[in-house]
Enzyme design. Structure first.
Site, mmCIF file in Angstrom:
data_model
loop_
_atom_site.group_PDB
_atom_site.id
_atom_site.type_symbol
_atom_site.label_atom_id
_atom_site.label_comp_id
_atom_site.label_asym_id
_atom_site.label_seq_id
_atom_site.Cartn_x
_atom_site.Cartn_y
_atom_site.Cartn_z
ATOM 1 N N PRO A 11 0.961 -1.270 -0.017
ATOM 2 C CA PRO A 11 0.018 0.002 0.032
ATOM 3 C C PRO A 11 0.803 1.286 -0.213
ATOM 4 C CG PRO A 11 -0.229 -1.159 2.005
ATOM 5 C CD PRO A 11 0.521 -2.011 1.291
ATOM 6 N N ASN A 12 0.226 2.236 -0.728
ATOM 7 C CA ASN A 12 0.828 3.709 -0.829
ATOM 8 C C ASN A 12 1.884 3.599 -1.656
ATOM 9 O OD1 ASN A 12 -1.174 4.787 1.032
ATOM 10 N ND2 ASN A 12 0.026 3.539 2.657
ATOM 11 N N ARG A 19 4.808 11.009 -2.321
ATOM 12 C CA ARG A 19 4.753 10.990 -0.708
ATOM 13 C C ARG A 19 5.914 10.928 -0.040
ATOM 14 N NH1 ARG A 19 3.685 5.485 2.788
ATOM 15 N NH2 ARG A 19 5.069 4.363 1.211
ATOM 16 N N TYR A 24 11.267 8.661 1.350
ATOM 17 C CA TYR A 24 11.054 7.658 -0.132
ATOM 18 C C TYR A 24 11.649 8.024 -1.376
ATOM 19 C CZ TYR A 24 7.956 5.440 3.329
ATOM 20 O OH TYR A 24 7.332 4.988 4.585
ATOM 21 N N ASN A 75 8.109 -5.535 -1.329
ATOM 22 C CA ASN A 75 8.156 -4.591 -0.589
ATOM 23 C C ASN A 75 6.563 -4.539 0.137
ATOM 24 O OD1 ASN A 75 7.787 -2.295 1.145
ATOM 25 N ND2 ASN A 75 9.077 -1.016 -0.408
ATOM 26 N N ALA A 78 3.325 -0.886 4.573
ATOM 27 C CA ALA A 78 2.876 -0.968 5.856
ATOM 28 C C ALA A 78 2.375 -2.441 6.268
ATOM 29 C CB ALA A 78 1.529 -0.014 6.229
ATOM 30 N N HIS A 81 4.132 -4.719 9.011
ATOM 31 C CA HIS A 81 4.286 -4.688 10.327
ATOM 32 C C HIS A 81 2.960 -5.172 10.962
ATOM 33 C CE1 HIS A 81 7.521 -2.074 9.146
ATOM 34 N NE2 HIS A 81 6.678 -1.079 8.620
ATOM 35 N N ASP A 88 2.036 -15.813 6.042
ATOM 36 C CA ASP A 88 1.502 -17.383 5.738
ATOM 37 C C ASP A 88 1.458 -17.837 4.243
ATOM 38 O OD1 ASP A 88 0.988 -17.793 8.426
ATOM 39 O OD2 ASP A 88 -1.159 -17.620 8.108
ATOM 40 N N GLU A 99 12.981 -9.433 0.984
ATOM 41 C CA GLU A 99 12.214 -8.257 1.335
ATOM 42 C C GLU A 99 12.844 -7.020 1.251
ATOM 43 O OE1 GLU A 99 11.365 -8.965 5.650
ATOM 44 O OE2 GLU A 99 10.664 -6.739 6.018
ATOM 45 N N HIS A 101 12.576 -2.774 1.936
ATOM 46 C CA HIS A 101 12.302 -1.366 2.184
ATOM 47 C C HIS A 101 13.374 -0.213 1.878
ATOM 48 C CE1 HIS A 101 9.580 -3.568 4.867
ATOM 49 N NE2 HIS A 101 10.459 -4.191 4.984
ATOM 50 N N ILE A 102 12.618 0.753 1.109
ATOM 51 C CA ILE A 102 13.217 1.796 0.548
ATOM 52 C C ILE A 102 14.031 2.500 1.829
ATOM 53 C CG2 ILE A 102 12.940 4.011 -0.788
ATOM 54 C CD1 ILE A 102 10.476 2.635 -1.892
ATOM 55 N N SER A 103 13.328 2.871 2.882
ATOM 56 C CA SER A 103 13.697 3.446 3.900
ATOM 57 C C SER A 103 14.296 2.481 4.928
ATOM 58 C CB SER A 103 12.730 4.331 4.613
ATOM 59 O OG SER A 103 11.994 3.204 5.309
ATOM 60 N N ARG A 108 13.560 4.249 12.186
ATOM 61 C CA ARG A 108 12.292 5.176 12.177
ATOM 62 C C ARG A 108 11.362 4.593 13.542
ATOM 63 N NH1 ARG A 108 9.503 4.705 6.426
ATOM 64 N NH2 ARG A 108 8.418 6.305 7.770
ATOM 65 N N ARG A 112 7.736 0.039 13.118
ATOM 66 C CA ARG A 112 8.163 -0.212 12.006
ATOM 67 C C ARG A 112 9.547 -1.237 12.298
ATOM 68 N NH1 ARG A 112 5.867 3.138 8.144
ATOM 69 N NH2 ARG A 112 5.474 5.233 9.067
HETATM 70 C C1 DQA Z 1 8.291 1.045 3.378
HETATM 71 C C2 DQA Z 1 8.478 1.166 4.954
HETATM 72 C C3 DQA Z 1 7.053 0.711 5.786
HETATM 73 O O1 DQA Z 1 7.369 0.960 7.221
HETATM 74 C C4 DQA Z 1 5.934 1.938 5.276
HETATM 75 O O2 DQA Z 1 4.888 1.417 5.730
HETATM 76 C C5 DQA Z 1 6.134 1.899 3.860
HETATM 77 C C6 DQA Z 1 7.325 1.700 2.943
HETATM 78 C C7 DQA Z 1 9.741 1.432 2.913
HETATM 79 O O3 DQA Z 1 9.932 0.933 1.658
HETATM 80 O O4 DQA Z 1 10.645 1.884 3.509
HETATM 81 O O5 DQA Z 1 4.987 2.056 3.253
HETATM 82 O O6 DQA Z 1 7.941 -0.563 3.593
#
Ligand code: DQA
Length: 149
Positions: A11-12, A19, A24, A75, A78, A81, A88, A99, A101-103, A108, A112
Site C-alpha cells: 500500500p501507498n 509521498r 522515499y 516490499n 505497511a 508490520h 502465511d 524483503e 524497504h526503501i527506507s 524509524r 516499524r
Molecule cells: C516501507 C517502510 C514501511 O514501514 C512503510 O509503511 C512503507 C514503505 C519502505 O519501503 O521503506 O510504506 O516499506
C-alpha cells in the site's frame, strides 16, 4: 526451471515520488519498474511487477507466483508490520524471497522495527533507497543460479 520473478509492492507505493520524498525519494514506481525490468533482463529473468493497496491482491499474487515463479521480491509497505496473512502466503512458497524497504525501518518509529515478513524472508534490504529492488533481484538471480530457486 522457471525464470519468472515477481516484484510485489504494498500500500501507498503507488504514490512513490510524491509521498514523503524526504523519506522515499523522488523516483516514481514506474521508474522503479523500469530499473527492475533492466536488472531482471540482465540476469535472464522475466518479470511480473505489481502494486496494490489491498492485502488480498498481494496474497493472490503470492499464490500465483507459488505455481509459476522462481522467486519473489516484496516490499509489503505497511503490511510488513501487520500481516500474518502475507507471512502465511510466503511460507507456502519454496523459492527465495527477498524483503525490500526503501527506507531504513530500524531508524524509524518503533512500530516499524518488527516485520512479520522477515520471519520468512531469505534476505532483507532496508535503507538503500529504490536501489534495494535491483540489489534484491541480483540476489534472487544468484540464489536461483546456485540451485536454491
Ligand atoms: C516501507 C517502510 C514501511 O514501514 C512503510 O509503511 C512503507 C514503505 C519502505 O519501503 O521503506 O510504506 O516499506
Amino acid at each position: 526451471m522457471s525464470s519468472l520473478l515477481y516484484v510485489l509492492n504494498g500500500p501507498n507505493l503507488n504514490l512513490l515520488g510524491k509521498r514523503q520524498p524526504e523519506i522515499y525519494g523522488r523516483e516514481t514506481l514506474a521508474d522503479v519498474e523500469a530499473e527492475c525490468r533492466r536488472e531482471a533482463k540482465a540476469h535472464g529473468l522475466d518479470l511480473r511487477f505489481h502494486q496494490s493497496n489491498r492485502e488480498y491482491d498481494l496474497i493472490d499474487w503470492i499464490h500465483e507466483a507459488r505455481e509459476t515463479a522462481c522467486g519473489i521480491v516484496i516490499n509489503p509497505a505497511a503490511f510488513t508490520h501487520t500481516s500474518v496473512a502475507i507471512l502465511d502466503a510466503l511460507n507456502a512458497c519454496d523459492f527465495p524471497v527477498i524483503e525490500v524497504h526503501i527506507s531504513n525501518i530500524h531508524k524509524r518509529e518503533a512500530f516499524r522495527h518488527h516485520s512479520y515478513v522477515s520471519l520468512r524472508a531469505d534476505g532483507v534490504i532496508a535503507g538503500c533507497g529504490t536501489q534495494g529492488y535491483t540489489l534484491a533481484i541480483a540476489r534472487i538471480a544468484r540464489l536461483v543460479r546456485a540451485g536454491n530457486g
